[in-house]
Each structure stands twice: as C-alpha cells, then as structure tokens.
Motif scaffolding. Structure first.
Motif, PDB file in Angstrom:
ATOM      1  N   ILE A  40      11.757  13.353 -30.443  1.00 21.38           N
ATOM      2  CA  ILE A  40      12.881  12.413 -30.383  1.00 21.38           C
ATOM      3  C   ILE A  40      13.278  12.266 -28.922  1.00 21.38           C
ATOM      4  O   ILE A  40      13.393  13.254 -28.192  1.00 21.38           O
ATOM      5  CB  ILE A  40      14.094  12.926 -31.188  1.00 21.38           C
ATOM      6  CG1 ILE A  40      13.709  13.194 -32.641  1.00 21.38           C
ATOM      7  CG2 ILE A  40      15.247  11.932 -31.113  1.00 21.38           C
ATOM      8  CD1 ILE A  40      14.798  13.904 -33.432  1.00 21.38           C
ATOM      9  N   GLU A  46      16.181  10.479 -26.360  1.00 18.07           N
ATOM     10  CA  GLU A  46      17.495   9.856 -26.236  1.00 18.07           C
ATOM     11  C   GLU A  46      17.587   9.190 -24.863  1.00 18.07           C
ATOM     12  O   GLU A  46      17.380   9.831 -23.831  1.00 18.07           O
ATOM     13  CB  GLU A  46      18.596  10.910 -26.385  1.00 18.07           C
ATOM     14  CG  GLU A  46      20.008  10.348 -26.304  1.00 18.07           C
ATOM     15  CD  GLU A  46      21.060  11.428 -26.444  1.00 18.07           C
ATOM     16  OE1 GLU A  46      22.237  11.151 -26.134  1.00 18.07           O
ATOM     17  OE2 GLU A  46      20.718  12.565 -26.844  1.00 18.07           O
ATOM     18  N   THR A  95      16.962   2.703 -34.786  1.00 18.97           N
ATOM     19  CA  THR A  95      16.026   3.610 -34.119  1.00 18.97           C
ATOM     20  C   THR A  95      14.609   3.366 -34.609  1.00 18.97           C
ATOM     21  O   THR A  95      14.317   3.535 -35.793  1.00 18.97           O
ATOM     22  CB  THR A  95      16.426   5.074 -34.382  1.00 18.97           C
ATOM     23  OG1 THR A  95      17.734   5.307 -33.849  1.00 18.97           O
ATOM     24  CG2 THR A  95      15.440   6.022 -33.753  1.00 18.97           C
ATOM     25  N   TYR A 143      20.440   4.848 -26.922  1.00 19.26           N
ATOM     26  CA  TYR A 143      19.551   4.524 -28.024  1.00 19.26           C
ATOM     27  C   TYR A 143      18.481   5.604 -28.127  1.00 19.26           C
ATOM     28  O   TYR A 143      18.306   6.426 -27.226  1.00 19.26           O
ATOM     29  CB  TYR A 143      18.934   3.134 -27.866  1.00 19.26           C
ATOM     30  CG  TYR A 143      17.889   2.983 -26.783  1.00 19.26           C
ATOM     31  CD1 TYR A 143      16.531   3.059 -27.083  1.00 19.26           C
ATOM     32  CD2 TYR A 143      18.247   2.747 -25.463  1.00 19.26           C
ATOM     33  CE1 TYR A 143      15.574   2.914 -26.099  1.00 19.26           C
ATOM     34  CE2 TYR A 143      17.298   2.594 -24.475  1.00 19.26           C
ATOM     35  CZ  TYR A 143      15.947   2.675 -24.808  1.00 19.26           C
ATOM     36  OH  TYR A 143      14.998   2.532 -23.819  1.00 19.26           O
ATOM     37  N   TYR A 144      17.771   5.612 -29.230  1.00 15.78           N
ATOM     38  CA  TYR A 144      16.811   6.667 -29.535  1.00 15.78           C
ATOM     39  C   TYR A 144      15.464   6.060 -29.903  1.00 15.78           C
ATOM     40  O   TYR A 144      15.387   4.922 -30.394  1.00 15.78           O
ATOM     41  CB  TYR A 144      17.298   7.525 -30.711  1.00 15.78           C
ATOM     42  CG  TYR A 144      18.608   8.236 -30.484  1.00 15.78           C
ATOM     43  CD1 TYR A 144      18.647   9.572 -30.086  1.00 15.78           C
ATOM     44  CD2 TYR A 144      19.826   7.571 -30.664  1.00 15.78           C
ATOM     45  CE1 TYR A 144      19.851  10.225 -29.878  1.00 15.78           C
ATOM     46  CE2 TYR A 144      21.030   8.217 -30.456  1.00 15.78           C
ATOM     47  CZ  TYR A 144      21.045   9.542 -30.066  1.00 15.78           C
ATOM     48  OH  TYR A 144      22.230  10.186 -29.864  1.00 15.78           O
ATOM     49  N   GLU A 201      16.262  12.801 -38.762  1.00 16.25           N
ATOM     50  CA  GLU A 201      17.433  12.107 -39.292  1.00 16.25           C
ATOM     51  C   GLU A 201      18.703  12.944 -39.133  1.00 16.25           C
ATOM     52  O   GLU A 201      19.799  12.403 -38.998  1.00 16.25           O
ATOM     53  CB  GLU A 201      17.197  11.748 -40.761  1.00 16.25           C
ATOM     54  CG  GLU A 201      16.189  10.618 -40.945  1.00 16.25           C
ATOM     55  CD  GLU A 201      15.891  10.317 -42.399  1.00 16.25           C
ATOM     56  OE1 GLU A 201      15.570   9.174 -42.713  1.00 16.25           O
ATOM     57  OE2 GLU A 201      15.982  11.258 -43.231  1.00 16.25           O
ATOM     58  N   GLU A 219      19.193  14.986 -36.549  1.00 12.21           N
ATOM     59  CA  GLU A 219      19.491  15.065 -35.122  1.00 12.21           C
ATOM     60  C   GLU A 219      20.091  13.768 -34.572  1.00 12.21           C
ATOM     61  O   GLU A 219      20.871  13.796 -33.615  1.00 12.21           O
ATOM     62  CB  GLU A 219      18.212  15.403 -34.331  1.00 12.21           C
ATOM     63  CG  GLU A 219      17.638  16.776 -34.623  1.00 12.21           C
ATOM     64  CD  GLU A 219      18.545  17.894 -34.146  1.00 12.21           C
ATOM     65  OE1 GLU A 219      19.197  17.720 -33.097  1.00 12.21           O
ATOM     66  OE2 GLU A 219      18.612  18.942 -34.826  1.00 12.21           O
ATOM     67  N   ILE A 220      19.736  12.630 -35.149  1.00 13.54           N
ATOM     68  CA  ILE A 220      20.186  11.330 -34.653  1.00 13.54           C
ATOM     69  C   ILE A 220      21.403  10.884 -35.459  1.00 13.54           C
ATOM     70  O   ILE A 220      21.406  11.004 -36.694  1.00 13.54           O
ATOM     71  CB  ILE A 220      19.052  10.288 -34.759  1.00 13.54           C
ATOM     72  CG1 ILE A 220      17.870  10.716 -33.875  1.00 13.54           C
ATOM     73  CG2 ILE A 220      19.528   8.898 -34.362  1.00 13.54           C
ATOM     74  CD1 ILE A 220      16.659   9.839 -34.005  1.00 13.54           C
ATOM     75  N   LYS A 227      23.014   5.203 -36.055  1.00 13.00           N
ATOM     76  CA  LYS A 227      21.914   4.747 -35.197  1.00 13.00           C
ATOM     77  C   LYS A 227      20.581   4.662 -35.946  1.00 13.00           C
ATOM     78  O   LYS A 227      19.599   4.173 -35.391  1.00 13.00           O
ATOM     79  CB  LYS A 227      21.746   5.695 -34.005  1.00 13.00           C
ATOM     80  CG  LYS A 227      22.917   5.714 -33.035  1.00 13.00           C
ATOM     81  CD  LYS A 227      22.924   4.481 -32.158  1.00 13.00           C
ATOM     82  CE  LYS A 227      23.970   4.592 -31.064  1.00 13.00           C
ATOM     83  NZ  LYS A 227      23.991   3.395 -30.198  1.00 13.00           N
ATOM     84  N   HIS A 228      20.526   5.132 -37.167  1.00 11.77           N
ATOM     85  CA  HIS A 228      19.245   5.211 -37.879  1.00 11.77           C
ATOM     86  C   HIS A 228      18.562   3.855 -38.005  1.00 11.77           C
ATOM     87  O   HIS A 228      17.369   3.714 -37.724  1.00 11.77           O
ATOM     88  CB  HIS A 228      19.452   5.820 -39.273  1.00 11.77           C
ATOM     89  CG  HIS A 228      19.656   7.295 -39.244  1.00 11.77           C
ATOM     90  ND1 HIS A 228      19.693   8.068 -40.389  1.00 11.77           N
ATOM     91  CD2 HIS A 228      19.850   8.156 -38.209  1.00 11.77           C
ATOM     92  CE1 HIS A 228      19.893   9.329 -40.056  1.00 11.77           C
ATOM     93  NE2 HIS A 228      20.004   9.411 -38.742  1.00 11.77           N
TER      94      HIS A 228
END
Length: 557
Positions: free
Chosen positions: A70, A72, A148, A54-55, A137, A139-140, A144-145
């Motif tokens: 960010i 991780e 997050t 998860y982020y 946005e 990078e992830i 998962k947005h």
C-alpha cells in the motif's frame, strides 16, 4: 406668478457631492487592499496546508508467493510534471500481522504458494488474495476505498504458464477483486512482461533515491533485481538503439533513454533447479518421471538429506538449458538430495548456471581470466556486446535478502564475499545457524546462493568493475508500478486540483475577508445610488435630491 415646470428647475447638488470622488477613491482602495489580503491569505493557506491524500494498492503475484503493498501519496500542486510525494508505504517495520513472514526480507505481507499453482482453482486464488486485500481495507480509510485503485500484476510465475492457463487465473483474480471495495479495471489485472517488471524496478529505485527531482539532472542509477524465477537489469544509456530492450521514458520533468533486460530461469530458485540437471547429466528426464533420483550436491552440508521436487526441470533440457515452447509442461520431477560439501565444486556449478553454460566440463577448474564480454547482454547470434555506461548499480530483492542474512556490508568487495562464502560453507551446520540472521528453514540454500550471485555479477553481467551497492531494502518494483500504472491520478492532479481550487476559492477564504469585501461593495452601491424625487413631500434638508414645491390652490368660480 408663472409656475416653472419641474424639468426647468435647477437642482442644487447635495453637500457631500463635492467630496464624492474622494470617498469613492477611498472605498475602492480599501476594497482592493482587502481583496489582495484575501488572495494572499488563501494562497498561504493552500501552500501550507496538507494536500489531499490518496492511496494505491499493488498486488505482486510472484512465482514463490503473493504479496501486497500500500502506498500513501500527497499531490504537489505546482506543475503537471511534478511527481507525487510518497508519505508512507505499507507494510513497514511496525506492521503486525500473521501474514508477515519472518523469512521475508523485502516483502513482508505474503501468502504462499504462487497463484500459478491454482490454475482452474478459484478457491485457491481466493484463499491467497482475500487475507491480503482484507488487511489493505483495514489500513486504508473506508471513505477512500472507492477512490483507491488496486493493481494486480503477475510476474514470472504466470509468465511461464500456457496462455490459456494464465488467462484462467486472471479471470479468477478479477472475480475475487469484485468482492472487495477497491476501484479496479480489467486492464489493471494482467501479466507483466519481464521488461515491464525490470522498468518498474528502475523507476522505483530512482524515485526513492531522488534522481527524478525537478530542477536537477542527476545521473540515474542502474538496478539489479533478482527474484525467485527471473533476473532483471536496467540502466540508462546515451546510445540510441532500435532493439526491443530500449525504451524512451519520461518520469517527472526529464526524458530518459533506458535499456531494460529480463532473463527467465535466472532467479534463485530456478537457478538451483538447473544445478540439479547439470548434476544429473547422465539421465535424460522425459515428460514423466516417477523414479526418485538421488543426487549429491556440493553446495549442501554433510548432514543434509531431503526430498526435493523440481517443478521447473521440465522446462529445461538435461543440461539445464531453457526450452522455448508455446506450452510449458507442469511435470514435477522428484529428487532425493544429499549433502556432499565441496566449496570449489560449488563455485564451479554456480558459475555454470550463472553464465548459462551447457558444457559437460563444468566441474573442471575455472581459469582465472578477466571478464571481457557480457554473455547475458549479447545481442542474439551476432555477439554484439552492450555498452554499460552506468557506473553505479543497486542490487535489490534476492541480492539484498541474501546479503542481509549473511550479515555482509552493503559495500562489501568481492574478496570479502568469496571469503565469507568459504567460511560459511566450510562450517558445520551448527556454526552456520549461529552466523546467519535469517529463517533457519532456508539455511541450506545460502551456500549455493552466495557464489551464484557473485558469479552473476562478475562472470555473467561483467559488472565486477562497477560500484554495486546492496539495497536499500524498502525498494520494490511495485513502487514503480504504483507510479506508472497510477499516473492518471497524479499527472492530471495539478490541473484538476487547480480548477477545483479556483471554483471553491470563496469557500476557502476566511469569513472575515468575505464580510469586509461585501461591506465595501455595499458602501459603493449606497453612495452611488440615485434618489428619486418624492412629490408632495417637504425637503428633508439642503442635502435633498430635488426641491419640493406646492401647487397653488384654485378658488371655485
């Protein structure tokens, strides 16, 4: 011949019934072995496979600019007190983006200026935030947005604004965050107190250095965090105190008693502004000033001549002392700075702002006296000095940025530091440019920043006898904020994940184990079923369940 009723007939047992219990026992043992194998295979698979990732996204709205980080993470499925594992933080050295600033030593993705310059200007807020969040946005992973969280936390820049102005900026921030795909709550967009900012930095450092690991009760490390506007100091203390700086904290498996201090106007930028007021003691700055004042500064090179606008001067009196009021004036005061290099005078004025001296005699020679008290740690007017049990501190952010730029060792002693300052500030501008590995546009600041930092540690904080290590460079209070603000993600993850795993165990066991288990259950049911008699049908053999018989034929009368 008399016919016996079916109920009186003696049924001969089937041939296999003699060994039926042995067969059942074998089936039960095999079923048990297969079940144990399936469970062990499942546990091995769960422990060896990567846990769910998860982020978290943290936006740092500082006084000099807006930055983004960010993180991780990976869950630990052991106990509810286990901290998550940090797999990676962004940006890192491999990050390529026009937002990455060469002058940024410990935060790389940045937009300028700070959001406190955009009161009532949502376009400016959007211009600062959108490039950073757009990058996050990318990078992830897209899936998962929505899961997050994004925390937008403001520090000294918004703290010094009037309450109404700060709220206006926060509302504009929320409006911009709504336009993006990350999860957010209104409570995640706020202004941190200085104590919170300091505490998050302490959590970040000790998490990074392994002080919170389960099964160990290592002593925690103290932190010195120097920003553009404020200074934070945090340490663990064994003494119970009732002051507002004292807090109990449980991070991981152990509870800690923490002392956290935060001082506004002691950051690098505001400290320099206070030197201008000390140099300009003969002129009182009013609420408005349109006249440009020329000042010769002892920490600037002889070739330096530049217009400089002091945005923080209105929040101090003409001796550099902080004004405390409900409304912070935003009046800007123009100066024309001229370099007038003098290393001894530069040391004295740096020390004066470090210890927050208001004396008019700041330029007099400094007495070589040992630091016997802690001016910044004094408790109000009673001058009660805080005991400092921590023996090892890490100096981060501004401290590390200047040390790295001046090519100093992370364990340089104070003699080395002062010698480097004398060498640097006595050199020509060309020699300075060759000896500093940093953005050349900030070159003029280092002759003040070096003696100021040394005076902060030695004279203001009285930590000259402690072990002070500069760095590591990749530790920021935003890491601590990601852990503490995002605690709901990992503190319940063990329970939630365990429940989810139990509910989906069959889906994770290898299919061959499921097939064998079902086959064994089928055999048990088959060999234990009761076969009902079939009237009018001959026996299929000695193993039939009931003997068959035929009714006699009746002759017609």
């Amino acid at each position: 011949m008399d016919l016996k009723s079916p109920s009186k007939l003696k049924l001969s047992p089937p041939r296999f019934s003699k060994h039926k219990w042995i067969l059942n026992l074998i089936i039960i043992v095999v079923t048990f072995v297969i079940s144990i194998g399936a469970i062990l295979a499942y546990k091995s698979r769960v422990s060896n496979a990567p846990k769910e990732l998860y982020y978290t996204v943290v936006v740092d709205c500082g006084s000099t600019g807006t930055r983004i980080d960010i993180y991780e993470w990976k869950w630990r499925v052991k106990s509810g007190n286990d901290l998550p594992v940090l797999l990676r933080s962004y940006p890192d050295k491999s990050t390529k983006s026009p937002l990455r600033k060469k002058s940024c030593s410990y935060h790389c993705m940045q937009t300028q200026p700070g959001l406190d310059k955009f009161v009532g200007n949502i376009s400016g807020v959007r211009f600062s935030l959108n490039p950073l969040i757009d990058w996050a946005e990318q990078e992830i992973p897209v899936e998962k947005h929505s899961l997050t969280p994004i925390f937008v936390l403001s520090t000294a820049g918004l703290r010094r604004l009037a309450h109404e102005d700060a709220n206006q900026v926060l509302e504009d921030i929320e409006a911009v965050i709504k336009e993006h795909s990350f999860m957010y709550r209104k409570s995640w967009i706020r202004v941190l107190s200085g104590i919170e900012e300091a505490y998050y930095g302490w959590v970040a450092l000790n998490y990074k250095m392994g002080s919170f690991r389960n099964g160990s009760r290592l002593g925690t490390l103290g932190i010195l965090d120097l920003g553009g506007s404020s200074l934070q100091v945090v340490m663990e203390s064994d003494f119970k105190r009732e002051e507002m700086q004292f807090m109990r904290s449980k991070v991981g498996s152990f509870e800690h008693q923490v002392l956290a201090f935060s001082w506004e106007a002691f950051g690098l930028n505001e400290a320099f502004d206070r030197t201008l007021l000390l140099l300009n003691q003969t002129q009182v700055l009013g609420e408005s000033n349109t006249t440009t004042v020329e000042l010769g500064h002892p920490c600037l090179s002889s070739s330096f001549m530049q217009k400089y606008t002091c945005y923080n001067c209105s929040s101090h009196d003409n001796l550099g002392q902080k004004k405390f009021s409900n409304q912070n004036s935003k009046t800007a005061f123009p100066f024309y700075l001229v370099g007038n290099p003098n290393w001894e005078q530069c040391k004295r004025i740096a020390r004066a702002v470090a210890i927050n001296s208001s004396t008019l005699a700041w330029s007099e020679p400094i007495e070589a006296t040992k630091c016997l008290a802690t001016p910044l740690f004094s408790n109000g007017g009673n001058n009660a000095v805080v005991t400092i049990p921590t023996t090892r501190f890490h100096a981060l952010s501004g401290f590390f940025a200047v040390y790295q730029s001046l090519n100093l060792s992370t364990r340089a002693n104070w003699t080395n530091i002062w010698e480097r300052g004398l060498e640097l500030c006595s050199a020509s501008e060309a020699d300075m440019m060759r000896s500093i590995s940093a953005n050349q546009s900030s070159l003029w600041q280092y002759c003040f920043q070096l003696p100021y930092m040394a005076s902060l540690i030695e004279d203001a904080l009285c930590l000259g006898d402690k072990e002070v290590i500069f760095g590591p460079p990749d530790v920021s209070w935003t890491l601590g904020a990601a852990l503490i603000e995002g605690e709901y993600l990992w503190s319940s993850s063990s329970t939630t994940t365990t429940a989810e795993n139990h509910n989906s165990t069959l889906g994770n066991i290898e299919p061959v184990y499921v097939f064998l288990l079902l086959l064994c259950l089928l055999l048990v049911v088959y060999y234990n079923q009761i076969k009902l008699p079939m009237l009018g049908r001959k026996s299929a053999g000695a193993g039939s369940s009931l003997p068959s018989y035929a009714l006699p034929k009746h002759r017609p009368n």
